[in-house]
Design a protein around this motif. Structure first.
Motif, PDB file in Angstrom:
ATOM      1  N   VAL A  99       2.945  14.205  47.861  1.00 18.00           N
ATOM      2  CA  VAL A  99       3.733  14.154  48.829  1.00 18.00           C
ATOM      3  C   VAL A  99       5.914  14.819  49.413  1.00 18.00           C
ATOM      4  O   VAL A  99       5.618  15.479  50.179  1.00 18.00           O
ATOM      5  CB  VAL A  99       4.789  12.465  49.220  1.00 18.00           C
ATOM      6  CG1 VAL A  99       5.444  11.974  49.869  1.00 18.00           C
ATOM      7  CG2 VAL A  99       3.317  11.369  49.446  1.00 18.00           C
ATOM      8  N   LEU A 100       6.016  15.506  48.169  1.00 21.42           N
ATOM      9  CA  LEU A 100       7.227  15.901  48.304  1.00 21.42           C
ATOM     10  C   LEU A 100       6.804  17.684  49.150  1.00 21.42           C
ATOM     11  O   LEU A 100       7.114  17.710  49.388  1.00 21.42           O
ATOM     12  CB  LEU A 100       7.728  15.883  46.621  1.00 21.42           C
ATOM     13  CG  LEU A 100       8.844  16.660  47.076  1.00 21.42           C
ATOM     14  CD1 LEU A 100      10.229  16.713  47.960  1.00 21.42           C
ATOM     15  CD2 LEU A 100       9.667  17.345  45.248  1.00 21.42           C
ATOM     16  N   LEU A 104       7.505  18.912  52.240  1.00 19.93           N
ATOM     17  CA  LEU A 104       8.904  20.142  52.152  1.00 19.93           C
ATOM     18  C   LEU A 104       8.201  21.229  52.925  1.00 19.93           C
ATOM     19  O   LEU A 104       8.486  22.283  53.483  1.00 19.93           O
ATOM     20  CB  LEU A 104       9.030  20.922  50.816  1.00 19.93           C
ATOM     21  CG  LEU A 104      10.206  19.983  49.911  1.00 19.93           C
ATOM     22  CD1 LEU A 104      10.398  20.799  48.452  1.00 19.93           C
ATOM     23  CD2 LEU A 104      11.758  20.050  50.607  1.00 19.93           C
ATOM     24  N   TYR A 105       6.460  21.352  52.397  1.00 16.55           N
ATOM     25  CA  TYR A 105       6.229  22.624  52.858  1.00 16.55           C
ATOM     26  C   TYR A 105       5.640  22.320  54.975  1.00 16.55           C
ATOM     27  O   TYR A 105       5.958  23.707  55.563  1.00 16.55           O
ATOM     28  CB  TYR A 105       4.569  22.578  52.588  1.00 16.55           C
ATOM     29  CG  TYR A 105       3.571  23.887  52.699  1.00 16.55           C
ATOM     30  CD1 TYR A 105       3.942  25.066  52.605  1.00 16.55           C
ATOM     31  CD2 TYR A 105       2.160  22.729  53.666  1.00 16.55           C
ATOM     32  CE1 TYR A 105       2.601  25.625  53.159  1.00 16.55           C
ATOM     33  CE2 TYR A 105       1.402  24.143  54.376  1.00 16.55           C
ATOM     34  CZ  TYR A 105       1.346  25.424  53.968  1.00 16.55           C
ATOM     35  OH  TYR A 105       0.525  25.777  54.295  1.00 16.55           O
ATOM     36  N   VAL A 106       5.357  21.393  55.307  1.00 17.71           N
ATOM     37  CA  VAL A 106       4.798  21.512  56.549  1.00 17.71           C
ATOM     38  C   VAL A 106       5.946  21.913  57.389  1.00 17.71           C
ATOM     39  O   VAL A 106       5.429  22.860  58.569  1.00 17.71           O
ATOM     40  CB  VAL A 106       4.380  19.864  56.874  1.00 17.71           C
ATOM     41  CG1 VAL A 106       3.769  20.155  58.584  1.00 17.71           C
ATOM     42  CG2 VAL A 106       2.812  20.095  55.722  1.00 17.71           C
ATOM     43  N   MET A 183       9.814  23.804  44.332  1.00 18.75           N
ATOM     44  CA  MET A 183      10.122  24.429  45.471  1.00 18.75           C
ATOM     45  C   MET A 183       9.933  26.375  45.582  1.00 18.75           C
ATOM     46  O   MET A 183       9.250  26.469  46.367  1.00 18.75           O
ATOM     47  CB  MET A 183      11.712  24.628  45.157  1.00 18.75           C
ATOM     48  CG  MET A 183      12.089  25.896  46.575  1.00 18.75           C
ATOM     49  SD  MET A 183      11.984  24.577  48.133  1.00 18.75           S
ATOM     50  CE  MET A 183      13.059  23.172  48.399  1.00 18.75           C
ATOM     51  N   ALA A 184       9.222  26.796  44.417  1.00 19.42           N
ATOM     52  CA  ALA A 184       8.677  28.177  44.424  1.00 19.42           C
ATOM     53  C   ALA A 184       7.657  27.511  44.516  1.00 19.42           C
ATOM     54  O   ALA A 184       7.336  28.693  44.995  1.00 19.42           O
ATOM     55  CB  ALA A 184       8.656  28.021  42.634  1.00 19.42           C
ATOM     56  N   THR A 246      -2.289  21.928  58.642  1.00 17.16           N
ATOM     57  CA  THR A 246      -1.872  21.938  57.764  1.00 17.16           C
ATOM     58  C   THR A 246      -1.499  20.712  57.256  1.00 17.16           C
ATOM     59  O   THR A 246      -0.720  20.571  55.803  1.00 17.16           O
ATOM     60  CB  THR A 246       0.307  22.468  58.747  1.00 17.16           C
ATOM     61  OG1 THR A 246      -0.696  23.780  59.315  1.00 17.16           O
ATOM     62  CG2 THR A 246       1.208  23.251  58.195  1.00 17.16           C
ATOM     63  N   LEU A 247      -0.990  19.552  57.761  1.00 20.29           N
ATOM     64  CA  LEU A 247      -0.860  18.551  56.728  1.00 20.29           C
ATOM     65  C   LEU A 247      -2.061  18.062  55.641  1.00 20.29           C
ATOM     66  O   LEU A 247      -2.553  18.090  54.397  1.00 20.29           O
ATOM     67  CB  LEU A 247      -0.759  17.084  58.049  1.00 20.29           C
ATOM     68  CG  LEU A 247       0.520  16.564  58.189  1.00 20.29           C
ATOM     69  CD1 LEU A 247       0.445  15.830  59.036  1.00 20.29           C
ATOM     70  CD2 LEU A 247       1.338  16.764  56.763  1.00 20.29           C
TER      71      LEU A 247
END
Length: 319
Positions: A99-100, A104-106, A183-184, A246-247
């Motif tokens: 979920v994190l 962050l990504y979408v 994050m990387a 994307t999701l």
């Protein structure tokens, strides 16, 4: 002397009906033969879909109710695998990591894609070349991209070396620090995947009627107002499509954490699909892996349903 040919006498009504009936029968027969070719051509694909897609889906659902080791006799557990997953703190952390990553990504993917698509207006020279360059990472094999980024992230790599030569400060251990690892992975994934949405959004922006933007400019609207009030609403179906795709793909992230961090440090970057892989192919617990896969399916189905219900408020299909 020219002899005139007598005109043909019209056919009696019974004969005309017979000729018409024969023609109709021949037409029906030809139509029937053509109709038979459709299922014949679709049969190989249908068999492939049934054998390699539908059947494994049904079998995985059945296996999820069993303790099914790779070697050994299966035993029926009913909902035992699901109960074990919901009570397993590691699986809870895996779901939280996934979920994190999605959170962050979408948004980052959509913002970068939409921003670059808006920048690539017809006034930009070489815009088609930029489109190709931005799209290349999306069609490059994921494994190759991840390996390159792993070399960039590692201590003494390009990022660390550049930072040390420029400032004298060492870069963090991106893949070995649990505060930086996710994050990387997100940054690498955005670089890998933004090109597809960029291409979709760019094509949608090109299709916006110029008379609408010109009329708004004549009325005194600036570029930001035109983009926010007109273009963004007109391309909202494309944004919805990009958001949905994307999701769905972000919930299935696997290659990036698998190659970059192996799910570590600890379980900081382990995702649901990586958990499924480990349970099925490392620990040989096929029942538990199938249950986790169906939980992932339900999560994606729920998110998709919410998106389809909410799109009525912000997606505009009429120009």
């Amino acid at each position: 002397m020219t002899l005139l040919k007598p005109a043909k006498a019209p056919l009696p009504e019974a004969a005309a009906a017979t000729v018409s009936g024969k023609a109709k029968a021949e037409t029906d027969a030809q139509l029937g033969r053509r109709t038979m070719w459709g299922p014949a051509f679709a049969l190989p694909h249908g068999l492939g879909l049934a054998i390699f897609t539908l059947l494994p889906i049904v079998v995985s659902l059945v296996i999820s109710f069993f303790r099914w080791p790779l070697l050994g006799t299966p035993s029926f557990l009913a909902l035992g695998n699901y109960e074990k997953l919901f009570s397993d703190p590691i699986f809870g952390q895996v779901v939280g990591n996934t979920v994190l990553f999605v959170v962050l990504y979408v948004p980052l993917n959509l913002v970068v894609s939409l921003g670059l698509a808006a920048w690539l207006t017809p006034r930009i020279k070489g815009r088609h070349i930029f489109r190709v360059i931005f799209f290349i990472p999306s069609i490059t094999p994921v494994v190759a991209n991840v390996v390159v980024w792993r070399m960039l992230y590692q201590p003494g790599g390009f990022i660390d070396g550049t930072l040390q030569s420029a400032t004298g400060i060492s870069a963090p251990n991106f893949l070995g620090d649990e505060h930086w690892a996710m994050m990387a992975i997100v940054v690498m994934s955005v670089w890998q995947g933004f090109g597809y949405n960029m291409l979709v959004f760019s094509a949608a922006l090109d299709a916006v009627p110029e008379n609408l933007t010109e009329a708004a400019a004549i009325d005194g609207a600036n570029a930001w107002t035109i983009f926010w009030r007109i273009k963004l609403k007109l391309i909202s179906p494309s944004i919805f499509f990009g958001t949905m795709m994307t999701l769905i793909t972000s919930f299935q992230v696997f290659a990036q954490p698998f190659i970059l961090t192996k799910g570590g440090p600890g379980s900081a970057t382990s995702t649901i699909v990586l958990y499924i892989y480990n349970q099925g192919f490392q620990f040989h617990q096929l029942g538990l892996a199938s249950a986790a896969a169906w939980i992932l399916f339900v999560i994606i189905l729920g998110v998709t349903a919410v998106q389809f219900l909410g799109q009525r408020k912000w997606v505009h299909y009429d120009a």
